[in-house]
Design an enzyme around this catalytic site. Structure first.
Site, PDB file in Angstrom:
ATOM      1  CG  ASP A 143      44.521  97.795  27.216  1.00  0.00           C
ATOM      2  OD1 ASP A 143      43.962  97.472  26.161  1.00  0.00           O
ATOM      3  OD2 ASP A 143      44.989  96.959  28.009  1.00  0.00           O
ATOM      4  CG  ASP A 197      37.117  91.392  27.092  1.00  0.00           C
ATOM      5  OD1 ASP A 197      38.240  91.183  26.612  1.00  0.00           O
ATOM      6  OD2 ASP A 197      36.574  92.512  27.098  1.00  0.00           O
TER       7      ASP A 197
END
Length: 261
Positions: free
Chosen positions: A11, A130
């Site tokens: 990330d 998500d």
């Protein structure tokens, strides 16, 4: 039985790899190029690169860093963050990506999935999902999760993954916001429900704290692969430890020697 894949996730925020808890309070975890090289040499099966604030900042992905990461690895590389058009996807494939992950842009323009699959093949298009739990056995889709927890779309997760699969998504990364960064394990109910609802590979993401959690994800959760970040970045767990745990429990994995380079 097909082998289960072990995937490491980078990330990236700015030019650094970060890790947060429930998509917030990000802390530095290292240099993306150095970490990519490390995981490649340790035998990880795939690598995922997310530019986590590209969508929330309304900017393009950091193509320069993607290219440098691609130079370090000889394994499949998935790239996502701020990719909104077929041209964006093409540029990432030219930069060295093997697969493209889309999330916010796919929710806002579902035809991007269909157009991407038609242009590059379904195997190239990954849905980044998500999900946040709203009540027992119900989850909603969130987007722009790179900052302040993101936006709740109100969309039901199962309806969305079925639609995305119909449009041509080749696999789904299931990111549990509730479990992310907690180290308490993946959301097994979410994984199992999605795995039973679609006919494409499902990747578990969010919550890994040890190798047993990964074993549970591929057995109880029926995931085809497990993705982790913090446990690998901070040295709490190695790729080999995960593979040994899965192999010992009868789950086939790819041999680490085959990635010696």
């Amino acid at each position: 039985m097909l082998t289960k894949r072990i995937i490491s996730c980078l990330d990236v925020k700015g030019d650094r790899v970060v890790k947060g808890i429930k998509f917030s309070n990000h802390k530095d975890a290292g240099d993306p190029i150095e970490l990519a090289n490390k995981y490649n040499s340790e035998g990880v099966d795939e690598l995922v690169f997310y530019d986590i604030t590209a969508s929330s900042d309304n900017r393009n992905i950091m193509a320069g860093i993607v290219s440098k990461v691609a130079e370090q690895v000889f394994i499949p590389l998935t790239v996502g963050g701020g990719l909104r058009t077929i041209d964006d996807m093409h540029k990432m494939l030219q930069a060295g990506a093997d697969k493209i992950s889309i999330n916010t842009a796919a929710v806002e323009n579902p035809m991007l999935i269909k157009n991407g699959a038609e242009s590059f093949g379904s195997q190239c298009i990954v849905l980044g999902l998500d999900a946040i739990k709203t009540q027992p056995n119900q989850w909603r889709v969130k987007i722009r999760t790179g900052r302040d927890g993101g936006e709740d779309t109100g969309m039901d997760v199962l309806q969305w993954v079925r639609q995305a699969t119909d449009l041509g998504v080749g696999e789904i990364v299931v990111n549990s916001i509730d479990q992310d960064g907690t180290g308490s394990g993946y959301d097994l109910d979410l994984l199992r429900i999605i795995s039973n609802s679609v006919n494409v590979p499902v990747i578990a993401s969010g919550g890994a704290g040890n190798a047993t959690h990964m074993l549970e994800a591929v057995s109880i959760g029926k995931a085809d692969a497990v993705l982790a970040a913090g446990v690998f970045h901070y040295g709490k767990l190695t790729i080999n430890q995960v593979k040994e745990t899965l192999n010992t429990n009868g789950i086939p994995v790819r041999n680490i020697e085959s990635y010696a380079g």
